[in-house]
Write an enzyme that holds these catalytic residues in place. Sequence first.
Site, mmCIF file in Angstrom:
data_model
loop_
_atom_site.group_PDB
_atom_site.id
_atom_site.type_symbol
_atom_site.label_atom_id
_atom_site.label_comp_id
_atom_site.label_asym_id
_atom_site.label_seq_id
_atom_site.Cartn_x
_atom_site.Cartn_y
_atom_site.Cartn_z
ATOM 1 N N ASP A 46 -20.759 -25.532 -0.438
ATOM 2 C CA ASP A 46 -21.791 -26.094 0.434
ATOM 3 C C ASP A 46 -22.004 -27.587 0.217
ATOM 4 O OD1 ASP A 46 -22.196 -23.691 1.535
ATOM 5 O OD2 ASP A 46 -24.379 -23.673 1.201
ATOM 6 N N TYR A 49 -19.310 -29.416 1.851
ATOM 7 C CA TYR A 49 -19.501 -29.348 3.300
ATOM 8 C C TYR A 49 -20.554 -30.372 3.706
ATOM 9 C CZ TYR A 49 -20.828 -27.480 7.845
ATOM 10 O OH TYR A 49 -21.118 -27.355 9.178
ATOM 11 N N LYS A 128 -38.854 -24.262 0.665
ATOM 12 C CA LYS A 128 -37.791 -23.846 1.586
ATOM 13 C C LYS A 128 -37.379 -22.432 1.168
ATOM 14 C CE LYS A 128 -33.618 -25.529 3.782
ATOM 15 N NZ LYS A 128 -32.887 -24.286 3.760
ATOM 16 N N ARG A 149 -31.895 -16.290 14.699
ATOM 17 C CA ARG A 149 -31.611 -17.596 15.267
ATOM 18 C C ARG A 149 -30.337 -17.610 16.114
ATOM 19 N NH1 ARG A 149 -30.789 -23.113 11.914
ATOM 20 N NH2 ARG A 149 -28.813 -22.173 11.355
HETATM 21 S S1 IVH Z 1 -38.902 -25.810 9.252
HETATM 22 C C1 IVH Z 1 -36.988 -27.396 13.383
HETATM 23 N N1 IVH Z 1 -39.744 -24.847 7.003
HETATM 24 O O1 IVH Z 1 -34.258 -23.477 6.606
HETATM 25 C C2 IVH Z 1 -36.589 -26.703 12.115
HETATM 26 N N2 IVH Z 1 -37.581 -24.226 7.740
HETATM 27 O O2 IVH Z 1 -31.862 -25.100 6.497
HETATM 28 C C3 IVH Z 1 -37.782 -26.080 11.506
HETATM 29 N N3 IVH Z 1 -36.436 -22.649 6.279
HETATM 30 O O3 IVH Z 1 -33.492 -23.179 9.995
HETATM 31 C C4 IVH Z 1 -37.507 -25.477 10.221
HETATM 32 N N4 IVH Z 1 -38.040 -22.488 4.789
HETATM 33 O O4 IVH Z 1 -34.717 -21.177 8.884
HETATM 34 C C5 IVH Z 1 -38.735 -24.886 7.883
HETATM 35 N N5 IVH Z 1 -40.650 -24.040 5.046
HETATM 36 C C6 IVH Z 1 -39.644 -24.085 5.908
HETATM 37 C C7 IVH Z 1 -38.455 -23.337 5.741
HETATM 38 C C8 IVH Z 1 -37.441 -23.446 6.673
HETATM 39 C C9 IVH Z 1 -36.822 -22.058 5.148
HETATM 40 C C10 IVH Z 1 -35.129 -22.433 6.945
HETATM 41 C C11 IVH Z 1 -35.185 -22.414 8.446
HETATM 42 C C12 IVH Z 1 -34.245 -23.509 8.869
HETATM 43 C C13 IVH Z 1 -33.373 -23.651 7.666
HETATM 44 C C14 IVH Z 1 -32.677 -25.007 7.609
#
Ligand code: IVH
Length: 753
Positions: A46, A49, A128, A149
């Site tokens: 990753d 990448y 995250k 998604r």
């Molecule tokens: S905000 C417009 N907040 O991480 C995008 N994403 O690597 C909004 N994810 O696609 C995403 N925790 O599925 C957001 N606290 C968090 C998150 C989070 C996990 C995921 C999400 C996103 C991916 C991107």
Amino acid sequence: MPDAAAGKPVPADSLSAAGAEAHTLTERILAARDAYYDRSEPVIADVDYDSLVQRLEELERLFPELQSQDSPTQTVGGRAETTLFDPVQHAERMLSLDNVFSIEEFLGWSEKVERDSGRPVHYLCELKIDGLAINLRYENGVLVTAATRGDGVVGEDVSENIDFVSGIPRRLAGSNHPPLMEVRGEVFFPAASFAELNAAQVESGERPFANARNAASGSLRQKASSKTPAQLLLMKARLGRLRMLVHGIGAWERPAALSQSEVYGVLANWGLPTSEYFRVVPSAPEAAEFIEYYGEHRSSVSHEIDGIVIKIDELELHAELGATNRAPRWAIAYKYPPEQVNTKLVDIVVSVGRTGRATPFAVMEKVRVAGSEVRQATLHNQDVVRAKGVLIGDTIVLRKAGDVIPEVLGPVVELRDGTEREFVMPTNCPECGTLLAPAKDGDIDLRCPNARSCPAQVRGRVEHIGSRGALDIEVLGEVAAAALTQPTVPDTPPLPTEAGLFTLTLADVLPIQVTVRDAETGLAKEDQDGTEKLRMPFSRNPTASEKKTGATGLQPSASAIKLLAEIDRAKTKPLWRILVSLNIRHVGPVAARALANHFGSLDAIRNSAAADLALVDGVGGIIADAVVDWFQVDWHRDIVEAWTKAGVQFSTPGHPGPGAAEAAGGVLSGLTVVATGSLEGFTREGAQEAIIAAGGKSASSVSKNTDFVAAGPGAGSKLAKAETLGIRILDADEFRILLREGPGGLSVAVTDA
Ligand code: IVH
């Protein structure tokens, strides 16, 4: 790979040098995405990448003219997940996030947004979550669909499973709910639940899940209808352990809030699960403190996290800053460095993949790292093995880079005892003996040039054809692909190439026998009676009662019958699936859908120049060239010819012809159509595809918003509901007219009234 891309000085002077580099980067990123998508080839780590993408972004910033339509910087890296679930179009696209990997990079990002915003901002810091992104669609406070998604535009409808995930309200609490609201969040297993789940798996003799994210994804994407009552109970129990936390919104006309953190307040008041860990801070250095704090306290959180997400809290700035095609400019993900462990490098073996690349693999003593068990890691090529300086027998440092891909960092030299030995890259293909060579001058990777008939490549391609994202042929997985292309018995395989796939007969598969080898020792496994145990036999001896009725010789096993029936059924699957199954470089589900929707037939694609292919939304120069190149090869054309003769349908029934659907804005533009029952000439999925190709919306349930219901024999409650609601019902012929000409082509409905 210790990639040359990262940290390389940017060429400031030469557009052509930058163009060449951008092209190489794009090819490598797309190849990595292809590989990630079907897992048939080793994939890059990753972090590597990410550094390729970063480098490409950098070049595109310097030379905007380099940014092509199919640049990976412009697309979400996800796959259009094409499974047993109905497609759901998100009302607003689900974007991804851009990443930073150091505090310096984060501060650089914050400086830029503050400058672009022209005023002080607040930062909303969140964890995250390492889970599965889900979009909940609420209409007037009622949950209507839950979808994964997918490719960001179309996801999978997992509504029936989301019902069992606790904490997600079917109906929102409170009042003043908007007519339409999309809530985005992450579904995941809390750490404790995941540990219990795996303990239960082991106890019941099942394989434990590799990590919490895979388990969450696997659990949510099960189909209740294919389960026995006992399995269903288990599935519901597992779904009951999943949790969701919301982290954003999609379509929502006027959020009743000024900031993202207020949105969370509103969502929490409506009964939606929000995280307890977020914090709003007034400056970037304080956000950096939050990042550092959780970097040291990851294990104090009740679920897996892979970083921190920092968002600008002010909603009006979200609108002002906007988004790229891939990610919003008002948010960034800080990725934590991956975890590292030591293990023993037992061997380095070379495997040949679907595209002929010969890749050295590290075979290691099994080790647990970042939540999953690892025993193999790609070493990419002979130069990487040399650069890493590892010897067979070394104790090595392994890191699980990012989410899934383990990476060998290097040897622990102090622990050498002199018994270690050097790896020597073979000169010939370990599977067919052909001299390995780079595909073109200057390439480091070695390939087996015997693409047509190297058994490893044929096996890989056949497995790919059967895979979910291609023709999704039940039974045709890894083991069956090996049995058909490299059986122990007979000497000549039934499938020397994939050209014969659709003309396979029972007589071809009955004699097949495959030996099972122990993964560790490579020795054939034996039954108690001393004979080698055969896996996936396509035949069996006749039963006593069959003998009485005169049956002699080998009888087909259930899997043989199923395999042939499924192969036959695959002939009329949607065109995009057939395109994916041709194994054209870079043509995965996303590009194949774009090509199929635009052109409607393989002939139209084949007769188009690269420049015309490249103009299609979702296809660009690299994919277009790959398609044109593919047709230049005679044995590729032989495959098409053999499959055509065998009855494979290389076109979408009712498709109006190249570009016609888009040019007309789609004859079904703005219309919602439900297909139900067996419509003659269409598979269920084929009917859905045809609706989407004609610009319409394919829905899985009938409501007052449905414009037409295409119903064939076997249609049940959907047909009844359509009748109750007075919705126009079409048979297969009328459905074909609708697809071709739109509603205007249908004769005026004769009603009883
Ligand atoms: S905000 C417009 N907040 O991480 C995008 N994403 O690597 C909004 N994810 O696609 C995403 N925790 O599925 C957001 N606290 C968090 C998150 C989070 C996990 C995921 C999400 C996103 C991916 C991107």
